[in-house]
Design a protein around this motif. Structure first.
Motif, mmCIF file in Angstrom:
data_model
loop_
_atom_site.group_PDB
_atom_site.id
_atom_site.type_symbol
_atom_site.label_atom_id
_atom_site.label_comp_id
_atom_site.label_asym_id
_atom_site.label_seq_id
_atom_site.Cartn_x
_atom_site.Cartn_y
_atom_site.Cartn_z
ATOM 1 N N ALA A 3 0.836 -1.198 0.000
ATOM 2 C CA ALA A 3 0.000 0.000 0.000
ATOM 3 C C ALA A 3 0.870 1.246 0.000
ATOM 4 O O ALA A 3 1.968 1.268 0.564
ATOM 5 C CB ALA A 3 -0.914 -0.006 1.219
ATOM 6 N N SER A 4 0.385 2.304 -0.649
ATOM 7 C CA SER A 4 1.111 3.575 -0.671
ATOM 8 C C SER A 4 0.723 4.409 0.544
ATOM 9 O O SER A 4 -0.311 4.155 1.181
ATOM 10 C CB SER A 4 0.769 4.339 -1.949
ATOM 11 O OG SER A 4 -0.574 4.813 -1.889
ATOM 12 N N PRO A 5 1.522 5.442 0.903
ATOM 13 C CA PRO A 5 1.151 6.311 2.024
ATOM 14 C C PRO A 5 -0.239 6.909 1.882
ATOM 15 O O PRO A 5 -0.980 7.033 2.861
ATOM 16 C CB PRO A 5 2.247 7.377 2.001
ATOM 17 C CG PRO A 5 3.441 6.676 1.433
ATOM 18 C CD PRO A 5 2.877 5.739 0.389
ATOM 19 N N ARG A 6 -0.639 7.264 0.660
ATOM 20 C CA ARG A 6 -1.979 7.847 0.468
ATOM 21 C C ARG A 6 -3.086 6.848 0.784
ATOM 22 O O ARG A 6 -4.183 7.235 1.165
ATOM 23 C CB ARG A 6 -2.122 8.344 -0.974
ATOM 24 C CG ARG A 6 -1.338 9.615 -1.262
ATOM 25 C CD ARG A 6 -1.795 10.228 -2.559
ATOM 26 N NE ARG A 6 -1.104 11.476 -2.842
ATOM 27 C CZ ARG A 6 -1.459 12.329 -3.801
ATOM 28 N NH1 ARG A 6 -2.499 12.033 -4.576
ATOM 29 N NH2 ARG A 6 -0.781 13.438 -3.986
ATOM 30 N N ASP A 7 -2.781 5.577 0.593
ATOM 31 C CA ASP A 7 -3.792 4.545 0.864
ATOM 32 C C ASP A 7 -4.019 4.362 2.362
ATOM 33 O O ASP A 7 -5.136 4.038 2.793
ATOM 34 C CB ASP A 7 -3.369 3.209 0.245
ATOM 35 C CG ASP A 7 -3.349 3.249 -1.279
ATOM 36 O OD1 ASP A 7 -4.169 3.982 -1.850
ATOM 37 O OD2 ASP A 7 -2.506 2.551 -1.875
ATOM 38 N N ARG A 60 1.432 -2.322 11.239
ATOM 39 C CA ARG A 60 2.477 -2.819 10.348
ATOM 40 C C ARG A 60 2.275 -2.307 8.926
ATOM 41 O O ARG A 60 3.237 -1.978 8.218
ATOM 42 C CB ARG A 60 2.479 -4.347 10.369
ATOM 43 C CG ARG A 60 3.565 -4.971 9.498
ATOM 44 C CD ARG A 60 4.954 -4.596 9.959
ATOM 45 N NE ARG A 60 5.257 -5.220 11.246
ATOM 46 C CZ ARG A 60 6.356 -4.940 11.938
ATOM 47 N NH1 ARG A 60 7.207 -4.028 11.499
ATOM 48 N NH2 ARG A 60 6.578 -5.522 13.096
ATOM 49 N N GLN A 61 1.019 -2.218 8.475
ATOM 50 C CA GLN A 61 0.727 -1.654 7.151
ATOM 51 C C GLN A 61 1.245 -0.223 7.038
ATOM 52 O O GLN A 61 1.847 0.161 6.028
ATOM 53 C CB GLN A 61 -0.783 -1.657 6.910
ATOM 54 C CG GLN A 61 -1.323 -2.866 6.181
ATOM 55 C CD GLN A 61 -2.750 -2.605 5.709
ATOM 56 O OE1 GLN A 61 -3.571 -2.015 6.430
ATOM 57 N NE2 GLN A 61 -3.048 -3.042 4.501
ATOM 58 N N LEU A 62 0.993 0.569 8.079
ATOM 59 C CA LEU A 62 1.468 1.947 8.087
ATOM 60 C C LEU A 62 2.985 1.999 8.022
ATOM 61 O O LEU A 62 3.567 2.788 7.254
ATOM 62 C CB LEU A 62 0.981 2.667 9.363
ATOM 63 C CG LEU A 62 -0.421 3.256 9.374
ATOM 64 C CD1 LEU A 62 -0.797 3.670 10.799
ATOM 65 C CD2 LEU A 62 -0.479 4.471 8.456
ATOM 66 N N GLU A 63 3.616 1.192 8.844
ATOM 67 C CA GLU A 63 5.083 1.200 8.888
ATOM 68 C C GLU A 63 5.668 0.772 7.547
ATOM 69 O O GLU A 63 6.663 1.354 7.080
ATOM 70 C CB GLU A 63 5.562 0.289 10.017
ATOM 71 C CG GLU A 63 5.221 0.834 11.402
ATOM 72 C CD GLU A 63 5.634 -0.077 12.528
ATOM 73 O OE1 GLU A 63 5.996 0.428 13.603
ATOM 74 O OE2 GLU A 63 5.587 -1.318 12.334
ATOM 75 N N ASP A 64 5.083 -0.219 6.917
ATOM 76 C CA ASP A 64 5.585 -0.678 5.626
ATOM 77 C C ASP A 64 5.412 0.394 4.550
ATOM 78 O O ASP A 64 6.307 0.625 3.723
ATOM 79 C CB ASP A 64 4.858 -1.958 5.199
ATOM 80 C CG ASP A 64 5.266 -3.168 6.043
ATOM 81 O OD1 ASP A 64 6.298 -3.067 6.746
ATOM 82 O OD2 ASP A 64 4.540 -4.184 6.015
ATOM 83 N N ALA A 65 4.234 1.063 4.556
ATOM 84 C CA ALA A 65 3.973 2.082 3.535
ATOM 85 C C ALA A 65 4.912 3.276 3.684
ATOM 86 O O ALA A 65 5.333 3.884 2.703
ATOM 87 C CB ALA A 65 2.520 2.537 3.614
ATOM 88 N N LEU A 66 5.231 3.622 4.942
ATOM 89 C CA LEU A 66 6.102 4.771 5.205
ATOM 90 C C LEU A 66 7.574 4.379 5.286
ATOM 91 O O LEU A 66 8.444 5.256 5.318
ATOM 92 C CB LEU A 66 5.678 5.446 6.517
ATOM 93 C CG LEU A 66 4.263 6.035 6.549
ATOM 94 C CD1 LEU A 66 3.904 6.462 7.962
ATOM 95 C CD2 LEU A 66 4.134 7.210 5.595
#
Length: 315
Positions: free
Chosen positions: A2-6, A44-50
């Protein structure tokens, strides 16, 4: 991935805040009604995207990293910007401000302010009205700091403060008074400072949050002071004989006439006149909203301005 915007959504910021507040993924999950694995997965999704770590997991408690703390700070600003955008869109569509806050100095007539509020609601506005008590330097500060849209009873002229306009409200007389049982009620007049300083003064607390904006009136250096939250409370303290001090003459008048207060002449003058004004924040490119327009129109009336200064109801 996922991208940061997502992933950077208001819900995501709330999730990070909950984990930071509780110091635990499990406790945050309980508060939000989620299972712990769902909270762990979304963080974890947030950390991966950022491509950063938001929490230090090396101890039993989940602690924000520097990057996590920056995300929360930036997120709070982003949420405020979203709210502001929604307010502007609604304002363009209806002409009414979403919320309109009036800071009212406690020297003014609360009865008149309530009557104005009643008349305002008679327009059936979509604006939420908020009234807040202020005193001394805090009345203007509420306006300049963005906590109010209109300030009534400003003691200090805003001068050339950017984005602030003002107009004279009128002159308000103050009289020095004490209860008839107070020792100063029988003191020889004019009462000199060396006698006055031996007795407690009653003062209103300045509501300014910044010390540099706070004002002090009528107090002697070294004098004992009882500080009250507003002018009505100051009046009550003086009626009880807890001290002396200056009160708005229209507020004190019925109590003086009834013998519950005694006006006294002091060496520095028994009466003082203070010029008050009202001020408002300019609305920028959109121009004044309908709520501000209405309140300013009422204040153009000399009758309304006089009532704000003089129509105090005796308790």
């Amino acid at each position: 991935m996922a991208s940061p915007r997502d992933v950077l959504t208001p819900d995501a910021f709330g999730l990070v805040q909950a984990v930071a507040d509780h110091g635990s993924f499990a406790a945050a999950a309980r508060e939000l009604g989620l299972v712990p694995s769902a909270v762990t997965y979304r963080i974890r999704q947030l950390e991966d995207a950022l491509d950063v770590l938001l929490f230090d997991r090396s101890s039993r408690q989940a602690r924000l990293t520097a990057a996590g703390n920056e995300l929360l700070c930036a997120g709070q600003q982003l949420l405020q910007d979203i709210d502001a955008m929604a307010h502007r869109v609604r304002r363009v569509a209806t002409g009414w401000e979403v919320e309109f806050t009036v800071a009212v100095d406690t020297t003014l007539s609360g009865t008149t302010v309530m009557e104005l509020a009643d008349s305002f609601y008679g327009l059936a506005p979509t604006t939420r009205l908020r009234l807040r008590d202020e005193a001394l330097g805090g009345t203007l500060e509420a306006l300049t700091a963005g906590r109010a849209d209109l300030a009534l009873g400003v003691l200090v002229e805003p001068g050339t403060t950017p984005g602030i306009a003002s107009h004279e409200l009128g002159d308000l007389d103050f009289v020095f008074a004490v209860a008839p049982q107070h020792p100063l009620a029988a003191a020889g007049e004019p009462i000199p400072d060396e006698v006055l300083i031996k007795h407690r003064a009653v003062a209103v607390a300045d509501s300014a949050q910044q010390r540099a904006n706070a004002l002090t009136y009528g107090l002697l250096a070294g004098q004992d002071v009882l500080t009250m939250p507003n002018m009505r409370a100051k009046l009550d303290a003086q009626l009880r004989g807890l001290g002396g001090g200056f009160l708005p003459e229209p507020l004190a008048r019925p109590y003086i006439e009834a013998g519950r207060l005694v006006a006294r002449e002091i060496q520095r003058g028994s009466r003082r006149t203070i010029r008050l004004s009202y001020a408002w924040r300019n609305a920028g490119a959109l121009g004044p909203g309908r709520a501000l327009q209405w309140w300013l129109a009422q204040l153009e009336s000399p009758t309304t301005r006089t009532a704000l200064l003089e129509r105090h109801r005796a308790g």
